[in-house]
Design an enzyme around this catalytic site. Structure first.
Site, PDB file in Angstrom:
ATOM      1  N   TYR A  49       0.856  -1.192   0.000  1.00  0.00           N
ATOM      2  CA  TYR A  49       0.000   0.000   0.000  1.00  0.00           C
ATOM      3  C   TYR A  49       0.897   1.249   0.000  1.00  0.00           C
ATOM      4  CZ  TYR A  49      -3.671  -3.300   1.559  1.00  0.00           C
ATOM      5  OH  TYR A  49      -4.544  -4.352   1.682  1.00  0.00           O
TER       6      TYR A  49
HETATM    7  N1  LIG Z   1     -10.413  -4.176  -1.222  1.00  0.00           N
HETATM    8  C1  LIG Z   1      -9.362  -4.963  -1.254  1.00  0.00           C
HETATM    9  O1  LIG Z   1      -8.961  -5.500  -2.316  1.00  0.00           O
HETATM   10  C2  LIG Z   1      -8.608  -5.284   0.026  1.00  0.00           C
HETATM   11  C3  LIG Z   1      -7.670  -6.307   0.016  1.00  0.00           C
HETATM   12  C4  LIG Z   1      -6.999  -6.632   1.183  1.00  0.00           C
HETATM   13  C5  LIG Z   1      -7.270  -5.925   2.338  1.00  0.00           C
HETATM   14  N2  LIG Z   1      -8.160  -4.899   2.352  1.00  0.00           N
HETATM   15  C6  LIG Z   1      -8.376  -4.169   3.629  1.00  0.00           C
HETATM   16  O2  LIG Z   1      -9.738  -3.819   3.742  1.00  0.00           O
HETATM   17  C7  LIG Z   1      -9.826  -2.440   4.112  1.00  0.00           C
HETATM   18  C8  LIG Z   1     -11.142  -1.899   3.675  1.00  0.00           C
HETATM   19  O3  LIG Z   1     -11.095  -1.541   2.301  1.00  0.00           O
HETATM   20  P1  LIG Z   1     -12.229  -1.896   1.265  1.00  0.00           P
HETATM   21  O4  LIG Z   1     -11.650  -1.684  -0.073  1.00  0.00           O
HETATM   22  O5  LIG Z   1     -12.762  -3.238   1.598  1.00  0.00           O
HETATM   23  O6  LIG Z   1     -13.299  -0.731   1.493  1.00  0.00           O
HETATM   24  P2  LIG Z   1     -14.666  -0.645   2.368  1.00  0.00           P
HETATM   25  O7  LIG Z   1     -14.290  -0.473   3.817  1.00  0.00           O
HETATM   26  O8  LIG Z   1     -15.617  -1.709   2.019  1.00  0.00           O
HETATM   27  O9  LIG Z   1     -15.292   0.718   1.808  1.00  0.00           O
HETATM   28  C9  LIG Z   1     -14.662   1.941   1.884  1.00  0.00           C
HETATM   29  C10 LIG Z   1     -15.609   2.982   1.287  1.00  0.00           C
HETATM   30  O10 LIG Z   1     -16.738   3.163   2.134  1.00  0.00           O
HETATM   31  C11 LIG Z   1     -16.885   4.551   2.453  1.00  0.00           C
HETATM   32  N3  LIG Z   1     -17.426   4.627   3.810  1.00  0.00           N
HETATM   33  C12 LIG Z   1     -16.916   4.081   4.955  1.00  0.00           C
HETATM   34  N4  LIG Z   1     -17.752   4.313   5.997  1.00  0.00           N
HETATM   35  C13 LIG Z   1     -18.809   5.042   5.501  1.00  0.00           C
HETATM   36  C14 LIG Z   1     -19.976   5.584   6.070  1.00  0.00           C
HETATM   37  N5  LIG Z   1     -20.268   5.438   7.369  1.00  0.00           N
HETATM   38  N6  LIG Z   1     -20.810   6.273   5.251  1.00  0.00           N
HETATM   39  C15 LIG Z   1     -20.558   6.431   3.943  1.00  0.00           C
HETATM   40  N7  LIG Z   1     -19.472   5.926   3.337  1.00  0.00           N
HETATM   41  C16 LIG Z   1     -18.595   5.230   4.110  1.00  0.00           C
HETATM   42  C17 LIG Z   1     -15.505   5.154   2.304  1.00  0.00           C
HETATM   43  O11 LIG Z   1     -15.587   6.527   1.969  1.00  0.00           O
HETATM   44  P3  LIG Z   1     -15.123   7.704   3.002  1.00  0.00           P
HETATM   45  O12 LIG Z   1     -13.630   7.715   2.979  1.00  0.00           O
HETATM   46  O13 LIG Z   1     -15.743   8.909   2.397  1.00  0.00           O
HETATM   47  O14 LIG Z   1     -15.660   7.344   4.360  1.00  0.00           O
HETATM   48  C18 LIG Z   1     -14.967   4.336   1.130  1.00  0.00           C
HETATM   49  O15 LIG Z   1     -15.437   4.900  -0.092  1.00  0.00           O
HETATM   50  C19 LIG Z   1      -8.610  -1.807   3.456  1.00  0.00           C
HETATM   51  O16 LIG Z   1      -8.262  -0.590   4.069  1.00  0.00           O
HETATM   52  C20 LIG Z   1      -7.570  -2.870   3.679  1.00  0.00           C
HETATM   53  O17 LIG Z   1      -7.011  -2.729   4.976  1.00  0.00           O
HETATM   54  C21 LIG Z   1      -8.842  -4.586   1.217  1.00  0.00           C
END
Ligand SMILES: NC(=O)c1ccc[n+]([C@@H]2O[C@H](COP(=O)([O-])OP(=O)(O)OC[C@H]3O[C@@H](n4cnc5c(N)ncnc54)[C@H](OP(=O)(O)O)[C@@H]3O)[C@@H](O)[C@H]2O)c1
Length: 273
Positions: A49
């Site tokens: 990252y």
């Molecule tokens: N996605 C992957 O491929 C992946 C892979 C390995 C690990 N991870 C881990 O998973 C973590 C989560 O990432 P994710 O990609 O799965 O994303 P997620 O947490 O499912 O979604 C993030 C999105 O939700 C929004 N959001 C969060 N809380 C909100 C609320 N209360 N109201 C409205 N919008 C809200 C955020 O925008 P705002 O910033 O505007 O709140 C952002 O656009 C990563 O940081 C990482 O540590 C992810």
């Protein structure tokens, strides 16, 4: 079995916008401190990252927090430059570099970052177990989406898996996560809000980062399709129905972090009564 009060139900992901141009360093650090204040003490990051920038930011933010009050997960197998290498030597070098960037003597959880089943060799597993014996990591896990998670459960060498947990899960995916939990592994859910965020004009550099990711996923046809249609409903669904012990969410906004912590605490109170 992972048993640590710092392994909180809601986790905070230090990735994406927190790993580069989309968020200033101090803004990431402020959110990490706010998270700890709200009882969100599980943090997830990775060397890939922002070429190590996310780990550096998390380590800097946690310098003032007692080490045993937080549970820190990072990954290995995809390096800061994006190169895949799950050889035992590369994973050891990766862990040492992560500890250096985090300014920590150990991480609580080391996840292999999307290995193919064949990449989880006996030699690698022996090395991972040696890291535990040396106190460099407390627990081991695998981050993935499919058959690599089945292979990880079957080895008996891992205490956790990280995988998507949202209302778009198939029956096969749900059964896999339930099987992991029945075998005593902790499931860390990601992509909890995938597919629920509305398309709107970006209002911040963080929004621009999400917009670019969403556009890339749409072009590749990998954008998740989920029945629920707001981030809050996505989190509520995962808290109430998701086969996960912790949900790692990403946010760039204090108000959203507080809202997510409130929902997680409400659910904890409801399940305790
Ligand atoms: N996605 C992957 O491929 C992946 C892979 C390995 C690990 N991870 C881990 O998973 C973590 C989560 O990432 P994710 O990609 O799965 O994303 P997620 O947490 O499912 O979604 C993030 C999105 O939700 C929004 N959001 C969060 N809380 C909100 C609320 N209360 N109201 C409205 N919008 C809200 C955020 O925008 P705002 O910033 O505007 O709140 C952002 O656009 C990563 O940081 C990482 O540590 C992810």
């Amino acid at each position: 079995m992972i048993d640590d009060p710092a392994f909180s139900r809601l986790g905070f992901g230090v990735s994406g916008p927190h790993a580069g141009w989309a968020m200033p360093r101090h803004a990431t650090e402020d959110l990490v401190h706010r998270a700890v204040g709200l009882g969100v003490t599980l943090f997830d990051t990775a060397p890939s990252y922002g070429k190590g920038e996310a780990e550096r930011r998390l380590g800097r933010a946690l310098r003032t927090v007692p080490r045993d009050k937080v549970f820190v997960a990072t990954k290995a197998g995809i390096g800061p430059g994006g190169r895949r290498d799950f050889s035992a030597g590369a994973v050891e070098m990766s862990l040492r570099a992560s500890l250096d960037r985090l300014s920590m003597d150990h991480v609580d959880l080391l996840l292999l970052h999307g290995p193919a089943p064949a990449e989880m060799s006996d030699k690698l597993i022996r090395h991972l177990e040696a890291f535990r014996e040396r106190g460099m990591v407390r627990y081991l896990g695998v981050c993935g989406r499919g058959g690599e998670l089945d292979a990880a459960i079957d080895t008996g060498a891992f205490q956790a898996i990280m995988a998507p947990v949202n209302s778009g899960l198939s029956d096969i995916e749900t059964a896999r996560l339930e099987r992991a939990r029945a075998a005593g592994l902790r499931v860390l859910g990601i992509e909890v809000m995938a597919g629920t965020t509305r398309r709107r004009l970006p209002r911040s550099r963080g929004d621009l980062w999400y917009w670019a990711r969403q556009t890339r996923r749409s072009l590749l046809g990998t954008a998740p399709v989920v029945p629920v249609n707001t981030p809050q409903l996505g989190l509520k669904w995962a808290l109430e129905n998701g086969p996960a012990d912790a949900l790692v969410c990403l946010t760039t906004r204090h108000a959203n972090l507080a809202e997510n912590a409130r929902l997680a605490a409400l659910e904890a109170r409801a399940s305790a009564s």
